[in-house]
Design a protein around this motif. Structure first.
Motif, PDB file in Angstrom:
ATOM      1  N   ASN A  38       0.856  -1.073   0.075  1.00  0.00           N
ATOM      2  CA  ASN A  38       0.061  -0.008   0.153  1.00  0.00           C
ATOM      3  C   ASN A  38       0.889   1.170   0.073  1.00  0.00           C
ATOM      4  N   THR A  55      -4.693   3.275   0.791  1.00  0.00           N
ATOM      5  CA  THR A  55      -3.616   3.931   0.080  1.00  0.00           C
ATOM      6  C   THR A  55      -3.996   5.149  -0.220  1.00  0.00           C
ATOM      7  N   ASP A  69      -8.068  -1.914   0.650  1.00  0.00           N
ATOM      8  CA  ASP A  69      -6.789  -1.449   0.444  1.00  0.00           C
ATOM      9  C   ASP A  69      -6.834  -0.183  -0.263  1.00  0.00           C
TER      10      ASP A  69
END
Length: 525
Positions: free
Chosen positions: A264, A350, A346
């Motif tokens: 990430n 990020t 995710d």
């Protein structure tokens, strides 16, 4: 070639490489997700690149380019060619020794950095295997840095700027040939990294020969030219080493934050690096040999003027990138990476990392603009001292903040450290009388900030009407992000043009064909 066109050439071809890099990451995120295998590959990809930057790029170029440029100006191609061959004869065996030592000691070295990977069966062993495949990339890419230094000093920027695209092509091919995910895919990617380095080396070697410089691998000798370069680059290597040690700490901390943390962070940094590479690296590459030649002629005012113009261009191009990536970080990350094995959760993590990280983007780029003012004067010690101070403070800050804000600490501290670094460099240059912000530059940057604020407001308000697109398919998400960024660009550059935030003569130079009588970069800056 004038400054605008040099930056346009470097930045445009760097953009080609970066677009291919995003294509690589878009495929890779969907094939691998934020998985143990992807984490292991990111370690393997990070380490040779850390040592590449240490031995092959910033530190080496900061010494090699000024010396090559001076020999080219005073002794012509023959003197510059002899100098290059003497350096190559010492550089090549040094790289081979470093590579062999790390290949042997790889398990112990990785244990110092990512020992927590051993808690997941097979993850640490996979990281070691992949890094042994990727580490010889260091040899080829460091030689590419030398060849690029020759080409850039000859104002032949195109090949060196395009060469990194070959690495991304090799990685994309490996992902398409091995799309099953897991260890087999990342093994293919590791081999592709090595192949990409070979392709880059071959391209630059041919370009240097076509430019009239004949290089060969001779017997290493400690000539006066080699000694002069060593004296220059050892402090710069220490400076680069400080930064690379910070990257090792970055990997160390992220490896202890759970599965997918390093992946990430890597994806967020890819986007952060896009404007830094296109703008910051292009500016730094273009102005270092030019400032060196100006200082050699005792034209200090001209050197300062070149640096001021680079500062202006840096802010003009970096501010909209910063606002776009900060305000629309979530939609941008989702459009690029979300899908397949890379989940919405995710992407959200990020996106938040990216929004924090890019707050330091103007500072990262301005460091690239300011450091040539030291390197061109053979002062590499000052940036070293500043870098060491920032590193020590950053490591301490991360140890203190990670228990409180976790993965976001790394982005916060990195951004703050960039601003401290930039402000110290600027303050010292001004105190020495080498460079300070002239009134015209302060006024223009103020207008650029006003245009950037208007752009940020437009991006913020447009996200709600486009919300349905951001929640739709990957294609519709990309279209929505394109519309968002396009609207922001129109607002920013339109307003900047109207209120005087753009040097209109410089802008027109991008579209004006070079004339034989046109002043070269060092004369017309």
């Amino acid at each position: 070639m004038n400054l605008i066109k040099a930056i346009g050439t470097i930045g445009g071809l760097t953009m080609v490489s970066r677009v291919l890099g995003f294509a690589r990451d878009m495929v890779g995120s969907r094939v691998l997700g934020a998985s143990h295998s992807n984490d292991a590959f990111n370690v393997a990809f990070t380490l040779p690149n850390i040592f590449r930057r240490l031995f092959g790029e910033g530190a080496f170029a900061s010494g090699f380019v000024p010396l090559f440029s001076r020999r080219l100006a005073s002794g012509g191609h023959g003197d510059a060619q002899r100098f290059s061959n003497e350096i190559l004869a010492v550089f090549m065996p040094t790289l081979l020794v470093v590579t062999v030592l790390f290949e042997i000691a790889m398990p112990a070295f990785l244990w110092l950095i990512v020992s927590d990977y051993a808690e997941t069966p097979g993850k640490f062993e996979l990281a070691v295997e992949l890094t042994r495949w990727t580490f010889p990339y260091l040899v080829f890419i460091s030689l590419v840095a030398l060849l690029s230094g020759v080409l850039n000093s000859l104002t032949r920027f195109a090949v060196a700027a395009f060469a990194p695209a070959l690495l991304n092509v090799a990685l994309i091919v490996s992902l398409l040939l091995f799309p099953m995910g897991g260890p087999e895919t990342v093994r293919a990617m590791a081999i592709a990294v090595l192949a990409g380095g070979m392709f880059q080396f071959a391209l630059c070697w041919i370009a240097v020969r076509k430019a009239g410089i004949r290089l060969h691998f001779g017997r290493p000798r400690l000539t006066p030219a080699v000694k002069e370069l060593i004296i220059l680059i050892v402090p710069a290597t220490l400076a680069a080493g400080v930064y690379q040690i910070s990257q090792l700490f970055y990997t160390f901390f992220s490896s202890r934050l759970g599965e997918g943390a390093l992946t990430n962070l890597a994806y967020a940094d890819r986007l952060n690096q896009l404007p830094l590479s296109i703008i910051g690296t292009a500016l730094g590459t273009a102005i270092l040999p030019t400032i060196s030649r100006a200082i050699e002629r005792k034209a200090d005012a001209q050197a300062a003027n070149i640096q001021a113009r680079a500062f202006d261009l840096a802010m003009l191009l970096t501010l909209p990138a910063t606002l776009a990536l900060a305000v629309a970080s979530g939609p941008i990350i989702a459009a690029l990476f979300q899908g397949g094995r890379y989940t919405a959760e995710d992407a959200a993590i990020t996106g938040s990392i990216l929004a924090i990280l890019v707050t330091g983007l103007p500072a990262y780029v301005l460091v690239k603009v300011l450091t040539p003012g030291f390197y061109a004067r053979k002062d590499v010690k000052t940036p070293v001292r500043i870098a060491i101070g920032v590193l020590v403070a950053s490591v301490g800050a991360n140890f203190a903040l990670i228990p409180w804000i976790g993965i976001y600490s790394l982005a916060t501290v990195t951004s703050a450290g960039a601003w401290v670094n930039m402000l110290l460099l600027l303050t010292i240059l001004a105190a020495r009388g080498h460079f300070s912000l002239p009134g015209w530059l302060i006024g223009r940057v103020a207008r650029q900030l006003l245009a950037a604020a208007a752009m940020g407001a437009v991006l913020w308000f447009l996200q709600q009407p486009l919300a349905d697109f951001f929640a739709a398919s990957a294609g519709r998400r990309i279209v929505a992000v394109g519309a968002l960024v396009g609207a922001g660009a129109v607002v920013y550059f339109g307003l900047a043009w109207a209120i005087g935030g753009i040097a209109k003569d410089d802008f027109k130079a991008l579209f004006r064909r070079a004339r034989p009588e046109e002043a070269p970069i060092e004369e017309g800056a």
